[in-house]
Structure formats: C-alpha cells, structure tokens
Design a protein around this motif. Structure first.
Motif, PDB file in Angstrom:
ATOM      1  N   VAL A 153     -12.126  40.729 -34.535  1.00  0.00           N
ATOM      2  CA  VAL A 153     -13.217  41.231 -35.383  1.00  0.00           C
ATOM      3  C   VAL A 153     -12.774  41.237 -36.843  1.00  0.00           C
ATOM      4  N   GLU A 154     -11.569  41.729 -37.089  1.00  0.00           N
ATOM      5  CA  GLU A 154     -11.023  41.730 -38.451  1.00  0.00           C
ATOM      6  C   GLU A 154     -10.785  40.304 -38.942  1.00  0.00           C
ATOM      7  N   GLY A 188     -18.983  38.728 -28.390  1.00  0.00           N
ATOM      8  CA  GLY A 188     -20.265  39.352 -28.686  1.00  0.00           C
ATOM      9  C   GLY A 188     -20.169  40.376 -29.799  1.00  0.00           C
ATOM     10  N   GLU A 189     -19.047  41.105 -29.841  1.00  0.00           N
ATOM     11  CA  GLU A 189     -18.883  42.102 -30.904  1.00  0.00           C
ATOM     12  C   GLU A 189     -18.795  41.443 -32.270  1.00  0.00           C
ATOM     13  N   ASN A 193     -21.525  41.958 -35.388  1.00  0.00           N
ATOM     14  CA  ASN A 193     -21.019  42.593 -36.603  1.00  0.00           C
ATOM     15  C   ASN A 193     -21.976  42.289 -37.766  1.00  0.00           C
ATOM     16  N   PRO A 194     -22.580  43.297 -38.374  1.00  0.00           N
ATOM     17  CA  PRO A 194     -23.562  43.036 -39.437  1.00  0.00           C
ATOM     18  C   PRO A 194     -22.978  42.324 -40.648  1.00  0.00           C
ATOM     19  N   VAL A 200     -21.383  31.924 -34.928  1.00  0.00           N
ATOM     20  CA  VAL A 200     -20.284  32.248 -34.013  1.00  0.00           C
ATOM     21  C   VAL A 200     -20.515  31.478 -32.723  1.00  0.00           C
ATOM     22  N   ILE A 201     -19.517  30.692 -32.336  1.00  0.00           N
ATOM     23  CA  ILE A 201     -19.592  29.840 -31.150  1.00  0.00           C
ATOM     24  C   ILE A 201     -18.636  30.391 -30.102  1.00  0.00           C
TER      25      ILE A 201
END
Length: 340
Positions: A153-154, A188-189, A193-194, A200-201
């Motif tokens: 995520v980061e 999915g996260e 993420n807004p 995103v693949i």
C-alpha cells in the motif's frame, strides 16, 4: 481503462511477462486469442548495456502485438536508466519495470522483488527512469518481501508519486515464491486507496473465466494479468472475455483444433527464431496443448525430443488421428515454469 494515452477498453486482460515463455511466437498466439496487452520476456539491464545478443534479441517487437511493453530488471540505477532509453528506442508502447521476480539469482542481487528490501532505492530508480524516457513507465511487483513486510500500500503510493502510469501487483510475497494461494486482499486495498489514481492490475492464480470475473467484481481491479494458465491454452483470453460478456462458459477446443493451434504456434516459432531455435523454444509448449490425454507419454516424449519440423508436424497429425474423438473438457493444461 487507460495507461496514459493507451486505451485498453473495459476490463482488459494482460499476458504476464514470463522468462523463456513470452517470446514473439507465444505473444502472437495470445494476441490472436484476445490478450489486450502483452509484454516481452524480462530483459536484464546489464545485458542490454553489454550488447549481449540474447538480451538485445528480446527487444524485437512487432506491430501485430501492439500495445506491447518491454520489461526490464536490474539492481543498479544508472544501468537501468540507460537500458530504459535503449528499450524506448526499440519502439514499444510502454516500459515496465520488474520489481516482482522472486528467483534467487535475481532477487538475491537486489533486482526483481529483491528491490522490495530497499524501497527508497526502488522509488529513486523508478523516478529516474520516468524522467529519462517519454513513454509511459509501469511497474510489476509483489505484496512485500515476506509476511512481516507486506508494504505494497505504501509502495504503490510512492511509485505513483514519482510518475508511473500503472501498477501490476502479484498477490504473493517474495518469500512465498509461487507457493500457496495468491492473496488478493491487499491488491484490493491498494485499488480502494483514495490516493491511488492510476490503474491497478491484479495478478496471481487466475486460471479460469470465473476467477477472472471474481477478481474484477470482488477487488475492483482495473485489469487482470494471466501467467501460467496460458501455457497450452492461449485461448484463455477468449474464454474470459466470452464469460465476462455473456456469463456463459465456452466449450474447450477439440483435440483436432488444438493440433492446428500447435502447428500455427510452431510455424510462428520457426519464422521468428529459425529452425533450430524455433524447435527448441516450442518444446516447452507442445505437450501443454494436450495435457490430460490418456496413454500420451510416448507421444509427449516424441514431441519434446524431435528436431525436424516435418516430423513434429507428422506427430501432431498422429495426435489428431489417435485422440481426435477424446473429450476435450478433460484436457488440463499444466504450467511449465513461473510467472515473473
């Protein structure tokens, strides 16, 4: 879905870049059967800079396969920047950076998924490459190095901030290699993420139309990338598109139809790589078209040991004559190597 100005339509399907697999002949087959985006095998930056013949040969791309990306890997920034410029000159539609390969000889040197242990260097390398080329730059990576460092995520935010045009995530850590099931939860996260505005693949364990549809529906990804399930089954892209459009499964190709597909694949391999190289490259694919046929061991052995193209074609004709009435739904393709 768009990668920069490249319009791939709704719910595009990607052929994963795979070492020793996604050569021009295999890309031809997958593009023919519905892959919306294809990639070269991954290319070492050091090999390009040294003018190594094997690395240079992988730069060869063709108009029939567009849009097509050239994928690069390396562990040092300056060689990767130079390699990106060389790749851009070959005329692809985008440059893809491999931060996902888990193989020890790659990751152990800090390239591929090894770069996930040095996120600042990963980000700086990406920033430099984005600044060095005019083409869109994309990245393929994993969830993290291991279960204790699932930091995708980061990483996704930081890579987006330095200018990548799309991100592909394989749903495993480097430590997992290809063991266990891919975990799409973090994919999915990232998508939810807004802060994320680029496509995103998702990638990992997509082997059926139902799984592809589920990935789109449950995780909201913009595209799905398919690797090992394409072996002996380049028509999987047509299968998935048919299912996404109609909600119904297609019948599997008959043995006779698979024989004709294998012949076409062989012809393209010979066209691109000559007789010796073309035959050797096809060996990893030929028997995959017929996995699941009963009493096939001796014939499979012939297919993977013959050198003469005419003898291979004759053996394929024998397959059609002998197993032509076999129920094709029982043929299960088997992966030969790993998605990188």
């Amino acid at each position: 879905m768009k990668i920069a100005t490249i319009d791939l339509g709704e719910k595009p399907l990607f052929l994963a870049p795979m070492e020793d697999v996604t050569d021009p002949s295999f890309r031809f087959m997958c593009k023919r059967y519905g892959a919306d985006m294809v990639y070269t095998e991954f290319i070492p930056s050091d090999g390009l800079i040294r003018d190594a013949s094997k690395a240079l040969a992988k730069l060869n791309i063709f108009d029939y396969e567009r849009p097509v990306g050239i994928q690069l890997y390396g562990h040092e920034i300056e060689p990767m920047v130079e390699a990106a410029r060389m790749a851009e000159a070959a005329g692809p539609d985008l440059i893809d950076i491999n931060f996902g390969c888990p193989v020890r000889k790659i990751a152990g040197r800090g390239a591929g998924s090894g770069m996930m242990r040095d996120v600042p260097k990963m980000v700086e390398m990406t920033r430099r490459i984005v600044g060095a080329v005019k083409l869109p730059v994309t990245v393929k990576t994993r969830l993290g190095w291991d279960d204790d460092s699932k930091n995708i995520v980061e990483i996704a935010e930081r890579l987006q901030d330095v200018g990548i045009a799309a991100l592909t995530i394989h749903g495993r850590t480097r430590a997992q290699m290809y063991r266990g099931e891919a975990d799409w939860t973090l994919i999915g996260e990232v998508k939810r993420n807004p802060r994320m505005t680029i496509p995103v693949i998702g990638n990992g364990d997509i082997g059926s139309p139902q799984q592809a549809a589920g990935a789109f529906d449950r995780y909201g990804v913009d595209g799905v990338m398919i690797g090992r399930a394409t072996y002996g089954r380049p028509w999987i892209f047509t299968e998935i598109r048919h299912y996404l459009t109609t909600g119904r499964l297609m019948p599997q190709p008959s043995v006779r139809e698979r024989v004709e597909l294998a012949k076409l694949h062989l012809d393209k391999s010979l066209e691109f790589k000559g007789e010796k190289g073309g035959v050797l490259e096809m060996r990893r694919h030929l028997s995959c078209y017929f996995k699941g046929l009963p009493d096939f061991k001796a014939t499979r052995l012939k297919l993977v040991t013959l050198f003469d193209p005419d003898e291979i074609r004759a053996t394929l004709d024998y397959v059609a004559e002998t197993w032509g009435d076999f129920d094709a739904s029982e043929i299960v393709p088997q992966p030969l190597s790993h998605n990188v």
